[in-house]
Design a protein around this motif. Structure first.
Motif, PDB file in Angstrom:
ATOM      1  N   PRO A 288      17.735  17.305 -12.553  1.00 39.21           N
ATOM      2  CA  PRO A 288      17.203  16.960 -11.223  1.00 39.21           C
ATOM      3  C   PRO A 288      16.422  15.651 -11.246  1.00 39.21           C
ATOM      4  O   PRO A 288      16.514  14.850 -10.309  1.00 39.21           O
ATOM      5  CB  PRO A 288      16.273  18.139 -10.898  1.00 39.21           C
ATOM      6  N   LEU A 289      15.705  15.443 -12.333  1.00 39.60           N
ATOM      7  CA  LEU A 289      14.939  14.202 -12.467  1.00 39.60           C
ATOM      8  C   LEU A 289      15.885  12.998 -12.459  1.00 39.60           C
ATOM      9  O   LEU A 289      15.614  11.987 -11.805  1.00 39.60           O
ATOM     10  CB  LEU A 289      14.167  14.246 -13.793  1.00 39.60           C
TER      11      LEU A 289
ATOM     12  N   PHE B  13      17.205  12.344  -8.985  1.00 39.65           N
ATOM     13  CA  PHE B  13      16.167  11.701  -8.169  1.00 39.65           C
ATOM     14  C   PHE B  13      16.066  10.208  -8.494  1.00 39.65           C
ATOM     15  O   PHE B  13      16.051   9.356  -7.624  1.00 39.65           O
ATOM     16  CB  PHE B  13      14.824  12.385  -8.426  1.00 39.65           C
TER      17      PHE B  13
ATOM     18  N   PHE C 261       9.387  19.015  -7.416  1.00 34.52           N
ATOM     19  CA  PHE C 261       9.826  19.247  -8.784  1.00 34.52           C
ATOM     20  C   PHE C 261       9.614  17.998  -9.631  1.00 34.52           C
ATOM     21  O   PHE C 261       9.112  18.073 -10.761  1.00 34.52           O
ATOM     22  CB  PHE C 261      11.306  19.642  -8.782  1.00 34.52           C
ATOM     23  N   VAL C 262      10.020  16.863  -9.076  1.00 31.56           N
ATOM     24  CA  VAL C 262       9.887  15.607  -9.811  1.00 31.56           C
ATOM     25  C   VAL C 262       8.424  15.322 -10.112  1.00 31.56           C
ATOM     26  O   VAL C 262       8.065  14.920 -11.222  1.00 31.56           O
ATOM     27  CB  VAL C 262      10.509  14.456  -8.996  1.00 31.56           C
TER      28      VAL C 262
ATOM     29  N   LEU D  51       7.138   4.992 -15.892  1.00 30.12           N
ATOM     30  CA  LEU D  51       6.381   6.169 -16.289  1.00 30.12           C
ATOM     31  C   LEU D  51       7.177   7.069 -17.229  1.00 30.12           C
ATOM     32  O   LEU D  51       6.609   7.858 -17.974  1.00 30.12           O
ATOM     33  CB  LEU D  51       5.964   6.970 -15.053  1.00 30.12           C
TER      34      LEU D  51
ATOM     35  N   LEU E 298      12.698  14.504 -23.445  1.00 33.80           N
ATOM     36  CA  LEU E 298      13.226  14.574 -22.083  1.00 33.80           C
ATOM     37  C   LEU E 298      13.809  13.250 -21.585  1.00 33.80           C
ATOM     38  O   LEU E 298      14.891  13.230 -21.009  1.00 33.80           O
ATOM     39  CB  LEU E 298      12.144  15.068 -21.119  1.00 33.80           C
TER      40      LEU E 298
ATOM     41  N   ALA F 224       7.325  17.539 -12.878  1.00 34.97           N
ATOM     42  CA  ALA F 224       7.885  17.111 -14.161  1.00 34.97           C
ATOM     43  C   ALA F 224       7.119  15.919 -14.722  1.00 34.97           C
ATOM     44  O   ALA F 224       6.820  15.855 -15.912  1.00 34.97           O
ATOM     45  CB  ALA F 224       9.362  16.751 -13.993  1.00 34.97           C
ATOM     46  N   TYR F 225       6.779  14.984 -13.832  1.00 42.14           N
ATOM     47  CA  TYR F 225       6.038  13.822 -14.307  1.00 42.14           C
ATOM     48  C   TYR F 225       4.639  14.183 -14.764  1.00 42.14           C
ATOM     49  O   TYR F 225       4.110  13.617 -15.713  1.00 42.14           O
ATOM     50  CB  TYR F 225       5.997  12.723 -13.236  1.00 42.14           C
TER      51      TYR F 225
ATOM     52  N   LEU G 221      15.417  20.688 -16.815  1.00 44.30           N
ATOM     53  CA  LEU G 221      14.363  19.838 -16.266  1.00 44.30           C
ATOM     54  C   LEU G 221      14.859  18.430 -15.988  1.00 44.30           C
ATOM     55  O   LEU G 221      14.438  17.787 -15.038  1.00 44.30           O
ATOM     56  CB  LEU G 221      13.183  19.767 -17.243  1.00 44.30           C
TER      57      LEU G 221
ATOM     58  N   LEU H 209      13.260  18.920  -4.309  1.00 47.47           N
ATOM     59  CA  LEU H 209      13.413  17.935  -5.370  1.00 47.47           C
ATOM     60  C   LEU H 209      12.131  17.155  -5.618  1.00 47.47           C
ATOM     61  O   LEU H 209      11.705  16.990  -6.750  1.00 47.47           O
ATOM     62  CB  LEU H 209      14.558  16.979  -5.024  1.00 47.47           C
ATOM     63  N   LEU H 210      11.520  16.672  -4.552  1.00 49.78           N
ATOM     64  CA  LEU H 210      10.346  15.824  -4.751  1.00 49.78           C
ATOM     65  C   LEU H 210       9.205  16.557  -5.449  1.00 49.78           C
ATOM     66  O   LEU H 210       8.645  16.045  -6.419  1.00 49.78           O
ATOM     67  CB  LEU H 210       9.894  15.243  -3.400  1.00 49.78           C
TER      68      LEU H 210
END
Lengths: 285, 365, 262
Positions: free
Chosen positions: A87-88, A91, C12-13, A106, A162, C16-17, A84, C9-10
Motif C-alpha cells: 500500500p505504501l 501511495f 495507513f501511510v 523520509l 521495508l 507506516a511512516y 505493509l 490508504l492515507l
C-alpha cells in the motif's frame, strides 16, 4: 561509440576497478571456499587435508535448526513487508510530485543511517523501561518483555528492510499509466476490482523483485538479530560472526558463509532478472 | 419529429484555482448524433469530457444522461464509454480479454461473453487478432480494440478523447472514415474531443467550439464555417481575412461598411441585420471567396469590385495562395484552386478582386 | 491521486511512516534529555550528552579519526575508480561488456556481513593487521558500485553527439571529455560521491570484522556501547550521525534523484 581501436582505452578505464575487485572480492571468497574444504584444528588454523566434513556439519541438528530458523524468520519478515509495503508503494507511485519527494526522502533517509542507530532506537522503545512499557505501566498494566525474542527481531528487520520492498514495487506501479486505471473504472470496475485485475498483475515483477531482495537481506542480517534477539535463537549471521571471531572455527564458518552467499546471490540474480524481464514486457501503447 | 436529448450538460463549472477554471458550459447532445468538442489545447474540452466520465468532479452545474442525474455517480457506474487518447489497453491481456473485461465484471455467462466479443470483433474487423497482445498490434488496430472494448458494453453514449492524434497522416484519414461509417451504422450517440478542425468538420453532426473554458459557438459544420459567431471561431475554423471597419449605412437590406483604410464594401450576409449604423465591426472574408480577375470586367449589382496588385504567390500544388495589396491599402489573402494550367498569376500583376456581397460577414467588435 | 483510492490508504501511510521513523525520533529526543535512563519523552532539554560525546576520547576518535576520514577517502577514491569504470562501460563496446558490468555491480548482491567475514579471513591469511587502510579497501568494494550506477545513469542520459560536436569544432577527444562531458556529469559525480560517503560512514557490517583497536569506526563503537549498556552518549553520537546523513541526502535529492538506491 568506439569499436576496436589501436589502443584499447576501455581496458585502461575499467582495468583498475576490475583488478581491485579481483583482489578484494573474488580472491577473498576463493579463500573462503578453500577454508571450507579443509578440516578445523584448534592449534593451526586448518589442516592440509581436504574434507567435506564442514558441509556435512550443516546437516547436524543444531545447524539445521539454525538455517530453518533463519529461513523462517526471513519468510515472516518478507511477508510482513509485503503487507505493509505494497500500500505504501501504491501511495508513493500515485502521489503528487512534492508529496512524493518528501515521502521518498523520509523513506530513504533511515536506510542510510547506520542500522545500529535504528536498532538502538527500537531498544529504547521496546526495552523493559522503554516507551511501550512506560505506557503500559501508566495504564496500570504489567510491563511486558518485548526485546530479545524472535518477535523483536522481526520488528527490527521489517523496520530496516521495508524500503527495499517499497521501492521496486513503486517503480513497477509508476510504469502503469493512470489511464489504465481510469479505463478499468470506465468499464465498470470499482477500485478493488480495478486494483486486482490491472495494478496487481502489472506490478508483479516489482513485487517479486522486492520479495527476493528483502528475503536475501533478511537471511543474511546480523546487527538486528544480534542486538534485538538472543543467543539461543540466533540467525545464521550471528553464527558466522561467532565462528569467525569467537570460536575461530574458520572452516565451519566458511562453509556456512559460502552456503549463505550462494543462496542470497542466487536470489538477488533472480530479482535482477525479474526486473529486466518486466521492463521489456511492458511496452504498452 | 423532435429528437430526444441523450445528454444534457447544464452550467458545468470546474474550478482549479481562483485564476484557472472551465465553464460555465452548457450543451445538449441528441440521440444518435455525432457531437464534437473542438478547441485549442487548454480550452476545457478534455476537462468537460473527464467530468462526464466521472474522473473530475464538478464545482458547479449538473450533467444528466437520459433525464437522470449523472454527476453524482462514481465513474464505474456511469453508462458512458470512453476511448482514451493512448487507448489504455491492458498490456497483460489479450485482445479478447481486453474486450471481455467489462463483461466479466458484470458476471455474464462464458458463452454470452464469447458471443458478444466475437460479434464486436467482426464489427471492427479484428476477428483474427483475438489472441494477440496489444503490443503486437499496429496503432490503428489498437484503436479499434479500444473502441470495441467500450462498444461491447453497449453504453448510452460513446466518448472519444482525441483518438486519432497519435496516428500518422494517411492513417488518420483512413481511421476517420472508418469511425464515421461505424458511428453511422450503429447510430450510437457520440461525443468527440479534438483540436483538429478538419476532423471535427468531417465527422460531426454538430460542433461546439471552445476557447478559454467557454463555448464560443454550437452549430452544424456548415453553420460554424459559413456563419461564425465570434472572431475566435472565424479564425480557428479555416482561415479568414479580417478587416476593421464601421457601418456607414444600408441599401436594399445590405449593409455598407468602410474599412479603416477607406475601402467601401457592400455586405449582404443574413445575420448582419442586428447591427446598427455607426457600429464598429470586423469584416470576415474567407480566402476562397476572394475571386481574382484580370482588370476591365463589368460591375454587377451585389458584387464588390476592387482594384489590387498581387504582392506574393505561394504555389502549393493543388492550391495557390495569393497576397493582395488593395488600392485602398488593405491587405487580403486569396486561395485559388490550381485548376487551369494556362492561367498564371505573378507578383506585381495588376488585378481586380471580385467579392460577392453575400460572402462578407460582419461581427460586432 | 488519479484514481479514487480507498479512504484507508492515507491513515495507513501515516501510521507506516510513524513506525518507520519512530526509532530515529526517539534516539534524537533521548539525546537531548537529562536522564541517563533513556527516557522518552525527555523531561528537559540539555546538551549534556553531547558534551560527554566530545569529551569521550573513544567516541571522538571513532567519529573523526576513523569514520569521517575513511568516509572522505572512500568517497574520493570510489569516485575516481567508479567514474573511470563507468566511462569504460558506457562509452565503449567490447567483448563481454555486459558480463563485466554485472561483475562490477556484484558487491551489491553479496551480503555485507559475509563480505566482511571473507575480507577478515583474507587479511588474516596474509597477516595484515587491521587498520584504517584495511577498512578503507573494504569500504571501496561496497561504495564504488553506487558511483558506477550514478555516473552510468548520468552518461546514458547524455547525448553522445555533444562530444562529437566539440570535436568537429577542433577539440581532441580528451579535451572534449574534460570540457563537455565532465562538467555535464557534475551532478552524477556529486551524488555518487555523497552516496559513497554515506555508505562508508554508516557501514556496520564490514566494520565489525575489519575494525582494530586503532581503527574502530563510529557505528562499531556504538554497537559495543549498546552491548555494554552505555548511557545516552550513544544517543548523542547517533543524533549527530542522523543529522549529517539527513543533510547529505537532502543535497543528493536536490541535485539528482533518489531512485537508483535500489
Amino acid at each position: 561509440m568506439e569499436g576496436a581501436r589501436t589502443r584499447p582505452i576501455w581496458a585502461f578505464l575499467t582495468g583498475p576497478y576490475a583488478v581491485f575487485l579481483l583482489f578484494l572480492l573474488l580472491v577473498p571468497f576463493a579463500n573462503v571456499a578453500m577454508y571450507s574444504i579443509h578440516p578445523y584444528s584448534p592449534t593451526k588454523v586448518f589442516l592440509p587435508e581436504l574434507t567435506l566434513d564442514n558441509y556435512r556439519k550443516i546437516f547436524d541438528l543444531y545447524y539445521v535448526r539454525l538455517f530453518g530458523r533463519t529461513l523462517r524468520l526471513g519468510l515472516i519478515t518478507t511477508a510482513v513487508c509485503v503487507v505493509l509495503g505494497y500500500p505504501l508503494a501504491y501511495f508513493l507511485a500515485r502521489a503528487m510530485p512534492r508529496v512524493q519527494a518528501l515521502c521518498l526522502f523520509l523513506l530513504i533517509m533511515p536506510l542510510m543511517v547506520s542500522a545500529v542507530i535504528r536498532v538502538f532506537g527500537w531498544i529504547v522503545i521496546l526495552g523493559r523501561k522503554g516507551l511501550v512499557n512506560q505506557a503500559l505501566v501508566a495504564l496500570g498494566l504489567e510491563p511486558v518483555k518485548l526485546l530479545y525474542s524472535e518477535t523483536a527481531v522481526v520488528i527490527g528487520l521489517v523496520n530496516i528492510f521495508l524500503p527495499f520492498m517499497v521501492l521496486p514495487i513503486m517503480a513497477s506501479i509508476e510504469r502503469i499509466p493512470p489511464s489504465l486505471e481510469e479505463a478499468a473504472q470506465n468499464l465498470g470496475a470499482n477500485w478493488y476490482q480495478m486494483f486486482r485485475r490491472t495494478i496487481l498483475p502489472l506490478s508483479l515483477p516489482g513485487l517479486i523483485s522486492g520479495c527476493l531482495l528483502v528475503y536475501s537481506l533478511s537471511i543474511s542480517a546480523f546487527v538486528t538479530p544480534a542486538l534485538m534477539g538472543n543467543a539461543r535463537e540466533r540467525m545464521a549471521g550471528q553464527q558466522i560472526y561467532d565462528e569467525v571471531l569467537v570460536s575461530f572455527n574458520w572452516p565451519v564458518a566458511s562453509s556456512l558463509a559460502l552456503t549463505l552467499v550462494l543462496l542470497t546471490v542466487g536470489l538477488m540474480f533472480c530479482a535482477l532478472f525479474a526486473t529486466r524481464h518486466a521492463s521489456r514486457r511492458e511496452t504498452a501503447p | 419529429m423532435p429528437r430526444s436529448v441523450e445528454l444534457e450538460v447544464c452550467e458545468l463549472t470546474k474550478r482549479y484555482s481562483p485564476q484557472v477554471s472551465v465553464g460555465p458550459i452548457s450543451f445538449e447532445v441528441y440521440e444518435g448524433e455525432f457531437f464534437s468538442l473542438l478547441g485549442p489545447s487548454g480550452c476545457g474540452k478534455t476537462t468537460t469530457l473527464r467530468c462526464i466520465a466521472g474522473f473530475e468532479g464538478l464545482s458547479q452545474g449538473s450533467i444528466k444522461l437520459h433525464g437522470e442525474r449523472l454527476d453524482d455517480k462514481p465513474p464505474h457506474r456511469r453508462d458512458v464509454g470512453l476511448v482514451f487518447q493512448n487507448y489504455a489497453l491492458f498490456p497483460h491481456l489479450t485482445v479478447f480479454d481486453n474486450i471481455a473485461f467489462g463483461l466479466r465484471l458484470r458476471r455474464l455467462a462464458k458463452s454470452a461473453i464469447a458471443d458478444r466479443v466475437g460479434r464486436v470483433l467482426q464489427l471492427v474487423d479484428l476477428a483474427e487478432m483475438a489472441a494477440r497482445f496489444p503490443a503486437q498490434l499496429s496503432g490503428g488496430q489498437q484503436q479499434r480494440v479500444a473502441i470495441a472494448r467500450s462498444l461491447v458494453l453497449e453504453p448510452r453514449i460513446l466518448m472519444f478523447d482525441e483518438p486519432l492524434s497519435n496516428l500518422d497522416f494517411k492513417l488518420r484519414i483512413q481511421m476517420r472514415e472508418e469511425l464515421r461509417n461505424l458511428q453511422r451504422r450503429l447510430g450510437k450517440t457520440s461525443i468527440y474531443v479534438t483540436h483538429d478542425q478538419t476532423e471535427a468538420l468531417a465527422l460531426s453532426d454538430r460542433i461546439a467550439v471552445l476557447s478559454h473554458g467557454r463555448i464560443e459557438q454550437i452549430g452544424t459544420p456548415g453553420e460554424i464555417y459559413e456563419r461564425p459567431a465570434t472572431a475566435f471561431v472565424a479564425e480557428f475554423i479555416g482561415s479568414s481575412n479580417m478587416l476593421r471597419a464601421r457601418i456607414v449605412g444600408d441599401v436594399d437590406s445590405a449593409k455598407i461598411v468602410v474599412t479603416e483604410a477607406g475601402l467601401r464594401l457592400c455586405c449582404r450576409a443574413e445575420s448582419n441585420d442586428m447591427l446598427d449604423d455607426g457600429a464598429d465591426v470586423s469584416v470576415l472574408l474567407r480566402p476562397e471567396r476572394v475571386h481574382i480577375e484580370t482588370p476591365g470586367g463589368a460591375a454587377v449589382p451585389g458584387q464588390n469590385r476592387v482594384a489590387a496588385r498581387i504582392a506574393d504567390v505561394t504555389y502549393l500544388g493543388e492550391d495557390l495562395h495569393l497576397s493582395l495589396d488593395l488600392v485602398s491599402g488593405d491587405l487580403l489573402r486569396a486561395s485559388l484552386k490550381n485548376a487551369n494550367s494556362t492561367r498564371t498569376w505573378t507578383p506585381a500583376q495588376a488585378v481586380e478582386i471580385v467579392i460577392d456581397a453575400a460572402d462578407i460577414r460582419l461581427l460586432r467588435r | 491521486m488519479s484514481a479514487r483510492a480507498p479512504r484507508l490508504l492515507l491513515p495507513f501511510v501515516v501510521a507506516a511512516y510513524i513506525g518507520l521513523l519512530a526509532p530515529l525520533v526517539v534516539v534524537v529526543a533521548v539525546s537531548f534529555g537529562p536522564s541517563a535512563a533513556f527516557e522518552f519523552p525527555p523531561r528537559g532539554l540539555t546538551l549534556h550528552w553531547f558534551e560527554a560525546f566530545f569529551a569521550s576520547k573513544a567516541f571522538v576518535t571513532a567519529f573523526f579519526r576513523v569514520s569521517l576520514l575513511v568516509g572522505l577517502l572512500s568517497a574520493a577514491l570510489a569516485t575516481v575508480l567508479g567514474t573511470s569504470a563507468a566511462l569504460g562501460l558506457v562509452r565503449f563496446r567490447f567483448f563481454g561488456r555486459e558480463a563485466v558490468e554485472t561483475f562490477f555491480l556484484a558487491p551489491l548482491l553479496v551480503p555485507e556481513i559475509l563480505l566482511g567475514a571473507a575480507l577478515y579471513l583474507f587479511y588474516a591469511r596474509l597477516a595484515i593487521q587491521a587498520s584504517i587502510w584495511t577498512l578503507l579497501w573494504g569500504h571501496l568494494v561496497i561504495c564504488t558500485p553506487y558511483v558506477i550506477r550514478s555516473v552510468t545513469a548520468g552518461l546514458v542520459g547524455q547525448d553522445p553527439r555533444l562530444e562529437e560536436a566539440a570535436m568537429s569544432l577542433g577539440a581532441t577527444r580528451v579535451q572534449a571529455f574534460f570540457k563537455v562531458t565532465l562538467p555535464l556529469l557534475r551532478s552524477s559525480l556529486l551524488s555518487g560521491a555523497i552516496f559513497a560517503f554515506i555508505i562508508s560512514f554508516s557501514d556496520i557490517n564490514l566494520a565489525l570484522f575489519l575494525s582494530g583497536p586503532e581503527s574502530t569506526s563510529l557505528p562499531v563503537h556504538i554497537f559495543s556501547q549498546i552491548q555494554w549498556q552505555g548511557d545516552p552518549t550513544i544517543a548523542a553520537a547517533s543524533s549527530l550521525q542522523i543529522v549529517i546523513i539527513g543533510m547529505l541526502i537532502l543535497v543528493v535529492q536536490r541535485i539528482f534523484r533518489l531512485r537508483f538506491v535500489v
